[in-house]
Design an enzyme around this catalytic site. Structure first.
Site, short mmCIF file in Angstrom:
data_model
loop_
_atom_site.label_atom_id
_atom_site.label_comp_id
_atom_site.label_asym_id
_atom_site.label_seq_id
_atom_site.Cartn_x
_atom_site.Cartn_y
_atom_site.Cartn_z
CE LYS A 47 -3.50 2.82 0.84
NZ LYS A 47 -4.42 3.16 -0.25
CB SER A 74 -12.94 8.57 -0.94
OG SER A 74 -12.28 9.71 -0.41
N GLY A 76 -8.26 7.59 1.30
CA GLY A 76 -7.49 8.65 1.95
C GLY A 76 -6.22 8.14 2.59
CB CYS A 145 -3.17 9.64 -4.01
SG CYS A 145 -4.58 9.36 -2.90
O1 RRO Z 1 -5.73 5.63 -0.42
C1 RRO Z 1 -6.40 6.09 -1.35
O2 RRO Z 1 -7.42 6.76 -1.18
C2 RRO Z 1 -6.00 5.90 -2.76
C3 RRO Z 1 -4.71 6.06 -3.23
BR1 RRO Z 1 -3.27 6.40 -2.15
C4 RRO Z 1 -4.46 5.97 -4.61
O3 RRO Z 1 -3.35 6.14 -5.11
N1 RRO Z 1 -5.51 5.74 -5.43
C5 RRO Z 1 -6.77 5.56 -4.96
O4 RRO Z 1 -7.70 5.35 -5.74
N2 RRO Z 1 -6.99 5.64 -3.62
#
Ligand code: RRO
Length: 391
Positions: A47, A74, A76, A145
């Protein structure tokens, strides 16, 4: 056993199969990462990490369409912080079930809140590798993101993109760096991004296309409100609905990036045939996100098997033969496709459709019985000779 070869390289890193996981779903902790490591996935990717552990956006923050054609999140950036993902204990736990003496390549994704955070995390990773943790093979720097509330998607801001790459290049890290990119919906915008990345081709070894399609909205007709609670319901769109944008970005990035920069495809991959399409468009490997989310790590075994079947049926002996071999549209190709469609047996009904059909016939039967009983009770019967004799 099919002997189709799915080996590939991503930024010079060898992978035993060209399919692995996307950063995001089921990648936040070693227990989940271990399931990927134990599957047919060619690598394990964490992640996206921030400098410190964080919980992410409030729930509900994910949504799956009833027909499985789209998902949204979402999240985050909920994650355990960079030190967790690069700790040898975490990598031990992740690789625990991998058979043999070698481990799978372990990729670390980072998504700092600031450039300073990203530099700090890259320094920690470099230090960890220097101290002997050679299982960390590469860093995927997430520049895409869509869910940091109040912050734009970094790679849409070309000045910021160049600034980040310039600053990182000055650090002369020795590990291969990859960039996770957002979808570009305009050819010129994609070309501009590719041109900036090309300036850093001695540092950027691969790009990953695409992150979710940002700022999508799913609305619940019952509550008359978004399904997702934060940021007015705006969220990153993934799943099959994102596949065509992903294919187009992979294809165009392959056309505009320098040859030495690999392209990794991600977006809406559900089947081995989907992987085949991404390979044709120029990906040397693919990542699976939403399907992994829904189906769990067993999806890697299924998709790898399906990819081998597709390649075998089409007469290829390796996935690498197909990379970038997308053909231009032609009359002959379209005719071949039409004939193949005609020759194909009709698609099998899904369990749901079959269930509906069974229900239909059961209802028809019930109606016929009721009708028969009603007729028997209320419709006067013709007088027979036997009736007359009885009178
Ligand atoms: O964690 C998220 O909300 C997230 C990330 Br980091 C990302 O790169 N893409 C996404 O759809 N969600």
């Amino acid at each position: 056993m099919s002997n189709i070869n799915l080996e590939t390289t991503v930024g010079g890193i060898p992978l035993s199969t060209c399919v692995y996981n996307a950063s995001g779903p089921r990648t936040g902790a070693s227990q989940a990462l271990a399931k990927i490591a134990a599957s047919s996935a060619g690598a394990v990717l964490t992640k996206s990490a921030t400098l410190e552990k964080q919980n992410g956006n409030p729930l509900p923050r994910v949504w799956h369409a009833d027909d499985s054609k789209a998902s949204m999140n979402s999240e985050g950036l909920p994650n355990s912080g960079i030190d967790y993902y690069i700790a040898s204990a975490t990598i031990d736990e992740t690789m625990g079930e991998v058979s043999g003496t070698t481990t799978k390549p372990y990729f670390v994704s980072i998504s700092g809140k600031t450039l300073a955070d990203n530099l700090d995390m890259l320094d920690r990773i470099a230090k960890k590798i220097d101290s002997g943790e050679k299982r960390i093979v590469s860093v995927e720097l997430n520049l895409a993101c869509p869910n940091v509330i109040g912050k734009p998607i970094i790679a849409y801001d070309y000045d910021q993109l160049r600034d980040i790459l310039e600053t990182i290049s000055e650090k002369k890290y020795t590990f291969p760096l990859g960039l996770k990119m957002p979808p570009y919906l305009d050819g010129k915008q994609l070309q501009l991004a590719a041109a900036i990345i090309n300036e850093y081709s001695d540092m950027v070894r691969y790009v990953v296309c695409i992150n979710t399609i940002g700022n999508a909205l799913s609305v619940d007709p019952v509550s008359e409100a978004p399904y997702i609670s934060s940021n007015g319901g705006l969220a990153g769109l993934s799943g099959p609905a994102a596949k065509y944008t992903a294919l187009a970005n992979v294809r165009q990035m392959r056309q505009h990036l320098k040859e030495e920069i690999d392209v990794v495809g991600v977006g809406g991959i559900e089947t081995g045939e989907d992987v085949f399409l991404f390979l044709l468009c120029g990906a040397t490997a693919v990542q699976v996100g939403t399907t992994h989310w829904i189906e769990g790590a067993k999806c890697f075994d299924r998709i790898v098997k399906e990819l081998k079947d597709v390649l075998k049926e089409k007469g290829y002996s390796s996935s690498s033969e197909v990379v970038g071999k997308l053909k231009p549209w032609s009359k002959e190709g379209a005719k071949k496709s039409r004939l193949a469609k005609k020759a194909k047996p009709p698609p099998k009904r899904t369990a749901k459709e079959a269930g509906t059909l069974t229900e239909f016939f059961a209802n028809m039967f019930m109606m016929a019985v009721i009708l028969w009983l009603l007729i028997d009770k209320y419709v006067p019967k013709p007088v027979t000779k036997a009736d007359l004799d009885e009178m």
